[in-house]
Motif scaffolding. Structure first.
Motif, PDB file in Angstrom:
ATOM      1  N   LEU A   1       0.830  -1.204   0.000  1.00 16.29           N
ATOM      2  CA  LEU A   1       0.000   0.000   0.000  1.00 16.29           C
ATOM      3  C   LEU A   1       0.870   1.261   0.000  1.00 16.29           C
ATOM      4  O   LEU A   1       0.613   2.196  -0.755  1.00 16.29           O
ATOM      5  N   THR A   2       1.903   1.284   0.817  1.00 11.33           N
ATOM      6  CA  THR A   2       2.794   2.439   0.872  1.00 11.33           C
ATOM      7  C   THR A   2       3.432   2.699  -0.491  1.00 11.33           C
ATOM      8  O   THR A   2       3.464   3.846  -0.961  1.00 11.33           O
ATOM      9  N   ALA A   3       3.915   1.654  -1.142  1.00  9.19           N
ATOM     10  CA  ALA A   3       4.527   1.807  -2.462  1.00  9.19           C
ATOM     11  C   ALA A   3       3.520   2.355  -3.471  1.00  9.19           C
ATOM     12  O   ALA A   3       3.848   3.239  -4.275  1.00  9.19           O
ATOM     13  N   TYR A   4       2.279   1.846  -3.401  1.00  5.61           N
ATOM     14  CA  TYR A   4       1.236   2.314  -4.318  1.00  5.61           C
ATOM     15  C   TYR A   4       0.915   3.793  -4.079  1.00  5.61           C
ATOM     16  O   TYR A   4       0.802   4.575  -5.022  1.00  5.61           O
ATOM     17  N   LEU A   5       0.781   4.174  -2.815  1.00  4.63           N
ATOM     18  CA  LEU A   5       0.459   5.564  -2.482  1.00  4.63           C
ATOM     19  C   LEU A   5       1.577   6.509  -2.922  1.00  4.63           C
ATOM     20  O   LEU A   5       1.325   7.566  -3.485  1.00  4.63           O
ATOM     21  N   GLU A   6       2.820   6.100  -2.688  1.00  4.31           N
ATOM     22  CA  GLU A   6       3.957   6.938  -3.094  1.00  4.31           C
ATOM     23  C   GLU A   6       4.032   7.060  -4.615  1.00  4.31           C
ATOM     24  O   GLU A   6       4.256   8.148  -5.138  1.00  4.31           O
ATOM     25  N   LYS A   7       3.849   5.952  -5.301  1.00  2.85           N
ATOM     26  CA  LYS A   7       3.922   5.948  -6.768  1.00  2.85           C
ATOM     27  C   LYS A   7       2.869   6.876  -7.376  1.00  2.85           C
ATOM     28  O   LYS A   7       3.109   7.537  -8.387  1.00  2.85           O
ATOM     29  N   ASN A   8       1.695   6.923  -6.751  1.00  6.95           N
ATOM     30  CA  ASN A   8       0.584   7.711  -7.283  1.00  6.95           C
ATOM     31  C   ASN A   8       0.410   9.058  -6.580  1.00  6.95           C
ATOM     32  O   ASN A   8      -0.603   9.724  -6.773  1.00  6.95           O
ATOM     33  N   ALA A   9       1.385   9.438  -5.775  1.00  2.00           N
ATOM     34  CA  ALA A   9       1.372  10.714  -5.052  1.00  2.00           C
ATOM     35  C   ALA A   9       0.080  10.908  -4.256  1.00  2.00           C
ATOM     36  O   ALA A   9      -0.537  11.971  -4.272  1.00  2.00           O
ATOM     37  N   LEU A  10      -0.310   9.856  -3.541  1.00  2.00           N
ATOM     38  CA  LEU A  10      -1.510   9.907  -2.698  1.00  2.00           C
ATOM     39  C   LEU A  10      -1.091   9.980  -1.230  1.00  2.00           C
ATOM     40  O   LEU A  10      -0.003   9.530  -0.858  1.00  2.00           O
ATOM     41  N   ARG A  11      -1.974  10.514  -0.407  1.00  2.00           N
ATOM     42  CA  ARG A  11      -1.675  10.678   1.011  1.00  2.00           C
ATOM     43  C   ARG A  11      -1.673   9.334   1.740  1.00  2.00           C
ATOM     44  O   ARG A  11      -2.489   8.469   1.475  1.00  2.00           O
ATOM     45  N   LYS A  12      -0.753   9.205   2.684  1.00  2.00           N
ATOM     46  CA  LYS A  12      -0.666   8.022   3.548  1.00  2.00           C
ATOM     47  C   LYS A  12      -1.421   8.345   4.825  1.00  2.00           C
ATOM     48  O   LYS A  12      -0.855   8.900   5.763  1.00  2.00           O
ATOM     49  N   THR A  13      -2.708   8.018   4.850  1.00  2.00           N
ATOM     50  CA  THR A  13      -3.538   8.374   6.008  1.00  2.00           C
ATOM     51  C   THR A  13      -3.697   7.185   6.941  1.00  2.00           C
ATOM     52  O   THR A  13      -3.651   6.026   6.526  1.00  2.00           O
TER      53      THR A  13
END
Length: 158
Positions: free
Chosen positions: A15-27
């Motif tokens: 999930l962290t890799a996906y969020l970082e790749k897509n510039a999404l917030r890690k909530t």
């Protein structure tokens, strides 16, 4: 470290890799929902998931749960099962890869089938298509509905 903890840790990494790749917030909401999904054994509905999250003393809206489940599907962590027009359930993709489903057309009961006898040609090459995973749904009547139907016919003939 237990297998369950390892699975949660691995899922968090994905999930962290996906969020970082897509510039999404890690909530915290996203990670909490993912952890609840990892604790649920088998299929779940969004409302059931929301209840699990709130039972763990974490307040989250139904919209946030729906949005997070969609995000987890996009990340390849969760799969959606549309068993019928009214039955939509989800489960971890890693769990979905290990079984198939039998669905009763009468009562809607769903059972997982983990036998090797239900063999699919997973190595079958489809032109211009790269397969990621497969799922098999077998529709029919469960033994309870079959018995009920026979009993009703017998009762009507008397």
């Amino acid at each position: 470290m237990s297998a369950g903890v390892y699975a949660v840790d691995k899922m968090r990494e994905v999930l962290t890799a996906y969020l970082e790749k897509n510039a999404l917030r890690k909530t915290i909401e996203r990670y909490t929902i993912l952890e609840c999904i990892c604790r649920i054994q088998g299929h779940f509905e969004v409302e059931t998931l929301r209840r699990h999250v709130t039972e763990n003393h974490f307040r989250v809206s139904q919209a946030a749960v729906y949005n997070t489940v969609e995000l987890l599907m996009d990340a390849g962590l969760v799969v959606r099962h549309q068993f019928s027009s009214r039955i939509v359930q989800y489960e971890l993709k890693s769990a979905a890869l290990t079984h198939h489903h039998v669905i009763c057309s009468c009562c809607g009961s769903i059972r997982e089938v983990k036998t090797e006898k239900v063999k699919i040609a997973t190595n079958y090459k489809i032109p211009k298509f790269t397969s990621e995973y497969h799922s098999l749904y077998i529709y029919g009547k469960c033994s309870k509905c079959t018995f009920r139907e026979k009993f009703q016919k017998k009762k009507n003939n008397e």
